[in-house]
Design an enzyme around this catalytic site. Structure first.
Site, mmCIF file in Angstrom:
data_model
loop_
_atom_site.group_PDB
_atom_site.id
_atom_site.type_symbol
_atom_site.label_atom_id
_atom_site.label_comp_id
_atom_site.label_asym_id
_atom_site.label_seq_id
_atom_site.Cartn_x
_atom_site.Cartn_y
_atom_site.Cartn_z
ATOM 1 N N CYS A 78 0.638 -1.642 0.230
ATOM 2 C CA CYS A 78 -0.457 0.318 0.389
ATOM 3 C C CYS A 78 1.453 1.369 0.283
ATOM 4 O O CYS A 78 1.830 1.377 -1.049
ATOM 5 C CB CYS A 78 -1.367 -0.006 0.891
ATOM 6 S SG CYS A 78 -2.369 0.915 0.670
ATOM 7 N N HIS A 171 -2.779 -4.833 1.083
ATOM 8 C CA HIS A 171 -2.422 -5.307 3.147
ATOM 9 C C HIS A 171 -2.281 -6.567 3.726
ATOM 10 O O HIS A 171 -3.296 -6.975 4.242
ATOM 11 C CB HIS A 171 -2.880 -4.147 4.118
ATOM 12 C CG HIS A 171 -2.566 -2.964 4.241
ATOM 13 N ND1 HIS A 171 -2.326 -2.801 5.174
ATOM 14 C CD2 HIS A 171 -3.633 -1.895 3.272
ATOM 15 C CE1 HIS A 171 -1.925 -1.314 4.261
ATOM 16 N NE2 HIS A 171 -3.178 -0.709 3.808
ATOM 17 N N GLU A 173 -0.315 -8.537 5.421
ATOM 18 C CA GLU A 173 -0.388 -8.938 6.789
ATOM 19 C C GLU A 173 -1.225 -8.641 7.349
ATOM 20 O O GLU A 173 -1.648 -9.269 8.475
ATOM 21 C CB GLU A 173 0.536 -8.203 7.043
ATOM 22 C CG GLU A 173 0.362 -6.673 7.523
ATOM 23 C CD GLU A 173 0.084 -5.506 5.974
ATOM 24 O OE1 GLU A 173 -0.526 -5.360 5.008
ATOM 25 O OE2 GLU A 173 -0.311 -4.157 6.344
HETATM 26 N N1 GLN Z 1 -3.216 6.112 0.586
HETATM 27 C C1 GLN Z 1 -1.932 6.093 1.884
HETATM 28 C C2 GLN Z 1 -0.869 7.114 0.977
HETATM 29 O O1 GLN Z 1 -1.542 7.733 0.158
HETATM 30 C C3 GLN Z 1 -2.027 4.823 0.888
HETATM 31 C C4 GLN Z 1 -3.101 3.792 2.159
HETATM 32 C C5 GLN Z 1 -2.097 2.604 3.504
HETATM 33 O O2 GLN Z 1 -1.352 2.086 3.081
HETATM 34 N N2 GLN Z 1 -2.876 1.600 3.503
HETATM 35 O O3 GLN Z 1 -0.035 7.051 1.632
#
Ligand code: GLN
Length: 192
Positions: A78, A171, A173
């Site tokens: 992410c 995610h 994890e």
């Molecule tokens: N939207 C977040 C960002 O741009 C990332 C979100 C996440 O890691 N769950 O940093």
């Protein structure tokens, strides 16, 4: 001995540590630049990329992370894949550009638009889908020729790799399914 670091400056890093422990892999939470000398690979967790960037001027610097990621494997989840990728034109977000992939932040909407969806992993030897949890997730909008797509969601790549690096827009994890972590551990092993 194999040691995997987890970048621990902000975000969801402890869950990764638990998983590595369950897989009997030694791990360390990395908060300082000097710790990068002792690890064979680095997980860059989910969290908030603007907060990552702010922290990268203190104990750990962007330059040191960049040096590490240029030669050693990383696994971004992410916010982690946003950090590994490229194409964001915003001074508040530093990108390592180790994955030849353009990333669009918050591409599915805000926090309440987060969702869970089954995806198929191409390296999977069973037919079991992987339950992917997308939290204010980014989208991969463009990939280079050296990028291999390992999973898609509605034709969009959501898990990608190149020779050294692995990145997920979701995610892994947060599930009890450790297949993607195992895949990264194997990637670190062959690059030691
Ligand atoms: N939207 C977040 C960002 O741009 C990332 C979100 C996440 O890691 N769950 O940093």
């Amino acid at each position: 001995m194999l040691i995997i670091g987890i970048l621990g400056i902000q975000g969801a890093y402890l869950k990764h540590k638990e998983i590595l422990g369950s897989l009997s892999v030694k791990s360390v939470v990395v908060k300082y630049s000097h710790q990068l000398n002792d690890i064979n690979g680095l997980i860059i967790p989910g969290g908030e990329t603007t907060a990552f960037t702010k922290q990268m001027n203190y104990e750990i610097t962007f330059e040191n992370l960049q040096k590490f990621a240029n030669v050693k494997p990383t696994f971004g989840t992410c916010a982690g894949i946003i950090t590994q990728g490229e194409g964001i034109n915003n001074k508040k977000i530093l990108q390592l550009k180790v994955l030849n992939a353009n990333i669009e932040r918050n591409a599915y909407g805000s926090q309440i638009d987060s969702f869970i969806e089954d995806i198929d992993l191409i390296f999977n030897d069973s037919n079991k889908p992987f339950q992917a949890i997308f939290i204010r997730a980014p989208k991969i909008t463009n990939i280079g020729n050296d990028i291999k797509v390992l999973a898609t969601l509605k034709n969009n790549p959501v898990l990608i790799e190149n020779k050294l690096h692995l990145g997920a827009t979701f995610h892994p994890e947060l599930t009890d399914d450790f297949r993607i972590h195992k895949y990264f551990i194997d990637k670190v092993k062959i690059n030691i």
